[in-house]
Write an enzyme that holds these catalytic residues in place. Structure first.
Site, PDB file in Angstrom:
ATOM      1  N   GLY A  14      12.221  -8.304   4.296  1.00 50.41           N
ATOM      2  CA  GLY A  14      12.164  -9.936   3.970  1.00 50.41           C
ATOM      3  C   GLY A  14      12.632 -10.532   5.080  1.00 50.41           C
ATOM      4  N   VAL A  16      14.982 -12.716   5.910  1.00 54.65           N
ATOM      5  CA  VAL A  16      16.572 -12.429   6.083  1.00 54.65           C
ATOM      6  C   VAL A  16      16.885 -10.972   6.627  1.00 54.65           C
ATOM      7  CG1 VAL A  16      18.956 -12.668   5.214  1.00 54.65           C
ATOM      8  CG2 VAL A  16      17.492 -14.327   4.701  1.00 54.65           C
ATOM      9  N   SER A  41       7.701  -0.209  -0.450  1.00 52.41           N
ATOM     10  CA  SER A  41       7.488   0.037   0.919  1.00 52.41           C
ATOM     11  C   SER A  41       8.232   1.238   1.255  1.00 52.41           C
ATOM     12  CB  SER A  41       8.524  -1.079   1.511  1.00 52.41           C
ATOM     13  OG  SER A  41       8.161  -2.381   1.395  1.00 52.41           O
ATOM     14  N   ARG A 118      28.602 -14.925  -5.627  1.00 52.98           N
ATOM     15  CA  ARG A 118      29.425 -16.119  -5.050  1.00 52.98           C
ATOM     16  C   ARG A 118      30.414 -16.479  -5.923  1.00 52.98           C
ATOM     17  NH1 ARG A 118      24.558 -18.996  -2.091  1.00 52.98           N
ATOM     18  NH2 ARG A 118      24.190 -17.662  -0.373  1.00 52.98           N
ATOM     19  N   CYS A 158      23.438 -21.282   2.718  1.00 48.24           N
ATOM     20  CA  CYS A 158      23.044 -21.941   4.207  1.00 48.24           C
ATOM     21  C   CYS A 158      23.409 -23.429   4.495  1.00 48.24           C
ATOM     22  CB  CYS A 158      21.716 -21.483   4.526  1.00 48.24           C
ATOM     23  SG  CYS A 158      20.613 -22.080   3.277  1.00 48.24           S
ATOM     24  N   SER A 187      12.232 -22.008   6.528  1.00 45.81           N
ATOM     25  CA  SER A 187      12.753 -20.534   6.364  1.00 45.81           C
ATOM     26  C   SER A 187      13.669 -20.332   5.483  1.00 45.81           C
ATOM     27  CB  SER A 187      13.006 -20.215   7.789  1.00 45.81           C
ATOM     28  OG  SER A 187      14.256 -21.351   8.089  1.00 45.81           O
ATOM     29  N   LYS A 213      24.780 -25.697  -5.677  1.00 43.04           N
ATOM     30  CA  LYS A 213      25.579 -24.747  -4.711  1.00 43.04           C
ATOM     31  C   LYS A 213      26.060 -25.723  -3.389  1.00 43.04           C
ATOM     32  CE  LYS A 213      22.114 -21.163  -5.347  1.00 43.04           C
ATOM     33  NZ  LYS A 213      20.837 -20.770  -4.446  1.00 43.04           N
ATOM     34  N   HIS A 251      19.116 -26.562   9.159  1.00 44.82           N
ATOM     35  CA  HIS A 251      19.357 -27.557   8.158  1.00 44.82           C
ATOM     36  C   HIS A 251      20.350 -28.801   8.655  1.00 44.82           C
ATOM     37  CE1 HIS A 251      17.716 -24.802   5.504  1.00 44.82           C
ATOM     38  NE2 HIS A 251      18.585 -24.494   4.699  1.00 44.82           N
ATOM     39  N   ASN A 336      19.823 -22.355   9.867  1.00 45.02           N
ATOM     40  CA  ASN A 336      20.095 -21.705   8.474  1.00 45.02           C
ATOM     41  C   ASN A 336      19.919 -20.219   8.383  1.00 45.02           C
ATOM     42  OD1 ASN A 336      17.291 -23.044   8.981  1.00 45.02           O
ATOM     43  ND2 ASN A 336      16.922 -22.097   6.967  1.00 45.02           N
TER      44      ASN A 336
END
Length: 361
Positions: A14, A16, A41, A118, A158, A187, A213, A251, A336
């Site tokens: 992906g 990130v 994959s 988190r 982010c 993104s 968040k 950002h 970000n």
């Protein structure tokens, strides 16, 4: 090369995951030896698995092209090949929680870009320049997991990186109320303009879950570790709106702040530019030399000119000026997917190595 820690990337195909791979090319401490992704994959080379979906501006590193992608669900097999892993898996929150704990229980440290843990009380959520001492909660987490070296550490959302560092730098002036509007790059949704043509010349005034968040996570980052618990900061109270804008990376935040102690503009700027954290003191490889800079020009920071400041790891602040409702207002900018995602997680891993939490198996 053999002295480097062996790293696995969970969710490596992906956006990130690709950013992790690109940032870790030629890293002095870490070497990517394993890439794990979904079963579809697995068994392909990384180059085959990504195909035409490589989204970084720099070419795919030669060292990873021929690595055979492993099945991220084969936890023991993946964990046996590495000293620790970065997690960027694309799953439901409950699936992420379960798989990250499964890796930790194999005695493999997990440094996660995901949001699932988190708010797990004994999982540190860290911006290394702001709250490195929160890594101390890992000992309590290991007791719960029954591990001696395995654990999970996460980085925050982010969007908060563009304004929370300023609030930390201004801590002594006691900011107690904050209004922030973030203008967030595409993104951040794992997209580029080819994937998301409806974002061209468009603004979407909603990003699911992002406002909650952006209001709550700074309070954990700015909180204190007391008697084995992370206590949330009671102030500042933050209210936020998050808007998706037609920008690829970066950002931006427009922020209004009330202070109990009334600083001058000169004092605010001085606190920003003099702010140093543990990563700067230790000279960690990914640490920006200057974490926060202040820009005097009325039209800065700008995404096109400033998003890559300090290789995307620094924060740019500008337009500090008095406000007739709040005390002061400013504009912040951070990258970000570098500081806000993979780069922030790499810096967390460097801090964890420096603190002795990550070592060779």
């Amino acid at each position: 090369m053999s002295e480097k820690l062996k790293v696995g990337i969970l969710g490596g195909t992906g956006m990130v995951g690709q950013r992790f791979i690109s940032l870790l090319e030629d890293h002095p401490w870490f070497q990517v030896v394993t890439i794990a992704a979904s079963p579809r994959s697995a068994g392909k080379t990384y180059e085959e698995a990504v195909g035409g979906r490589w989204k970084m501006a720099t070419p795919m590193p030669e060292a990873v092209k021929k690595l055979v992608v492993m099945n991220v669900n084969e936890v023991e097999k993946v964990a046996a090949s590495v000293d620790f892993v970065f997690s960027a898996v694309d799953m439901t929150k409950e699936e992420i929680k379960a798989i990250e704990e499964a890796y930790a229980k194999t005695e493999t440290p997990v440094v996660s870009n995901n949001s699932a843990h988190r708010w797990t009380p004994d999982v540190p959520m860290v911006v290394p320049e702001i709250n490195p001492e929160h890594m101390g909660i890992i000992e309590k987490q290991r007791e719960r997991l029954g591990t001696s070296r395995g654990f999970i550490a996460v980085k925050p959302n982010c969007s908060i990186q563009s304004y929370t560092p300023a609030l930390k730098a201004w801590e002594e002036f006691e900011p107690y109320e904050v209004v922030a509007t973030t203008y967030q790059a595409i993104s951040g949704a794992g997209k580029n303009f080819q994937d998301w043509p409806e974002m061209v010349e468009n603004i979407i005034p909603y990003i699911g879950g992002e406002e909650e968040k952006s209001e709550r996570e700074p309070l954990r980052v700015l909180g204190k570790l007391v008697d084995g618990e992370i206590q949330l900061a009671k102030e500042p109270v933050i209210t936020c709106q998050c808007i998706r804008v037609p920008v690829l990376n970066g950002h931006t935040a427009a922020v209004f702040v009330k202070f109990r102690k009334k600083p001058t503009k000169e004092q605010l700027i001085e606190k920003l530019v003099s702010y140093r954290g543990v990563p700067q003191q230790l000279g960690l490889p990914s640490a920006p030399e200057q974490f926060i800079r202040y820009m005097e020009e009325d039209n800065r920071p700008q995404v096109q000119l400033d998003v890559d400041y300090e290789r995307g790891m620094g924060v740019s602040i500008g337009r500090i000026r008095p406000d007739h409702v709040y005390d002061w207002k400013f504009v912040g900018l951070s990258h970000n997917t570098v500081r806000g995602a993979a780069g922030g997680a790499v810096l967390c891993a460097e801090l964890l190595k420096a603190q002795g939490y990550i070592a060779k198996k």
